[in-house]
Design an enzyme around this catalytic site. Structure first.
Site, short mmCIF file in Angstrom:
data_model
loop_
_atom_site.label_atom_id
_atom_site.label_comp_id
_atom_site.label_asym_id
_atom_site.label_seq_id
_atom_site.Cartn_x
_atom_site.Cartn_y
_atom_site.Cartn_z
N ASP A 33 -60.85 -108.80 65.72
CA ASP A 33 -60.25 -108.35 64.83
C ASP A 33 -58.93 -109.22 64.31
O ASP A 33 -57.96 -109.17 65.15
CB ASP A 33 -59.82 -106.99 64.96
CG ASP A 33 -59.16 -106.01 63.83
OD1 ASP A 33 -58.57 -106.85 63.09
OD2 ASP A 33 -58.96 -104.87 64.02
N TYR A 51 -51.55 -105.40 47.33
CA TYR A 51 -52.69 -106.47 47.66
C TYR A 51 -52.13 -107.57 46.71
O TYR A 51 -52.25 -108.77 47.51
CB TYR A 51 -53.93 -105.79 47.11
CG TYR A 51 -55.11 -106.88 47.13
CD1 TYR A 51 -55.51 -107.23 48.32
CD2 TYR A 51 -55.64 -107.40 45.89
CE1 TYR A 51 -56.68 -108.25 48.41
CE2 TYR A 51 -56.60 -108.15 45.89
CZ TYR A 51 -57.19 -108.65 47.14
OH TYR A 51 -58.09 -109.77 47.21
N LYS A 104 -51.36 -111.44 48.54
CA LYS A 104 -52.21 -112.65 48.05
C LYS A 104 -51.08 -113.50 47.41
O LYS A 104 -51.24 -114.96 47.64
CB LYS A 104 -53.28 -112.27 47.12
CG LYS A 104 -54.23 -111.30 47.84
CD LYS A 104 -55.09 -112.29 49.13
CE LYS A 104 -56.32 -111.71 49.64
NZ LYS A 104 -56.84 -112.34 50.56
#
Length: 279
Positions: free
Chosen positions: A71, A164, A168
């Site tokens: 992970d 999000y 990014k």
């Protein structure tokens, strides 16, 4: 001055590449392509079953790959995985930070817990993966290539995906800074920005009628595939891109360039914004 490029400059033979989120989708496509071009591939994936499936498929095709379930949100676990990579193959030449994810939520309904989860998965994992890989590359002195997979949403508004898109966009900015800091070590850092990429997951989620709109939204007339991203990743990992660093390469069929222009299905005329209303 370097001489003319040899066709073997695209080869990844003798190189070791680690790819996060390589159990499926874009990551798996990049893993397969790297192996096809000669690299020994390390599949870093949270799901042991899909990690093993990707590695086994590469082996069945004659390539070299191992699976290390991890992970990547766990920095210590990622550290151990990359140490295991170097212990197994003796070096690390290419790192692809591909793992990420999102969920839809209007910004006014979102909260700090969700922001933290998205920043951790999409930004912090890239910071950690880049730093850990670069330390190995710098210690050996052979340089290397780091490729960060972002999204077109890092460069345009993304209603419902604010945190999000911000994460990014942070990776895009970080890619430039890392390229400058790591350049003296011979480490190149670049990013790939896809738009619509028809992975297994997206194909299962998006209705056929929605997919039918894609050729009109994308200048090249079709959705992308993991192999389209993989080709660009091979370029950035290889000596063909030996003088390319700090760049975000849009692999999106032209949607970033289009900036909202798309073709009207009825008459193929270019429109900006929604389709014309019919009487």
């Amino acid at each position: 001055m370097p001489g003319a490029l040899d066709p073997t400059a695209v080869s990844l033979a003798g190189r070791v590449a680690a790819i996060t989120g390589a159990g499926a989708g874009i990551g798996a496509g990049i893993a397969r392509a790297f192996a096809a071009f000669g690299a020994a591939v390390v599949v870093l994936e949270r799901d042991p079953a899909t990690a093993t499936r990707t590695a086994d498929a590469i082996g069945a095709a004659g390539g070299t790959a191992i699976a290390i379930p991890v992970d990547v949100r766990d920095g210590d676990a990622l550290h151990a995985a990359l140490d295991a990579t170097v212990a197994r193959f003796g070096a690390l030449h290419v790192m692809v930070n591909n793992a990420g994810g999102t969920f839809h939520q209007p910004f006014l309904e979102s909260g700090e817990k969700g922001w933290d989860a998205l920043l951790r998965l999409n930004l912090k994992t890239v910071l950690a993966g880049t730093q850990l890989a670069a330390r190995h590359m710098a210690a050996t002195g052979h340089g290397g290539s780091i490729v960060n997979v972002v999204t077109i949403e890092a460069m345009r508004a993304a209603p419902g995906y604010a945190a999000y898109a911000a994460a990014k966009a942070g990776v895009v900015s970080f890619t430039r800074t890392a390229a400058v800091e790591l350049g003296p070590h011979g480490i190149r850092v670049n990013a790939l920005a896809p738009d619509i990429c028809l992975t297994e997951g997206l194909a299962a989620m998006v209705p056929a009628e929605e997919q039918a709109r894609w050729p009109h939204m994308i200048p090249l007339g079709r959705a992308g595939s993991p192999d389209d991203l993989a080709g660009a990743a091979v370029f950035l990992a290889s000596d063909l891109a030996r003088y390319v660093t700090g760049v975000t390469l849009h692999v999106d069929g032209g949607t970033h360039a289009a900036g909202g222009w798309w073709r009207e299905p009825a008459d193929e005329q270019w429109l900006l914004g929604p389709p014309r209303r019919r009487a």
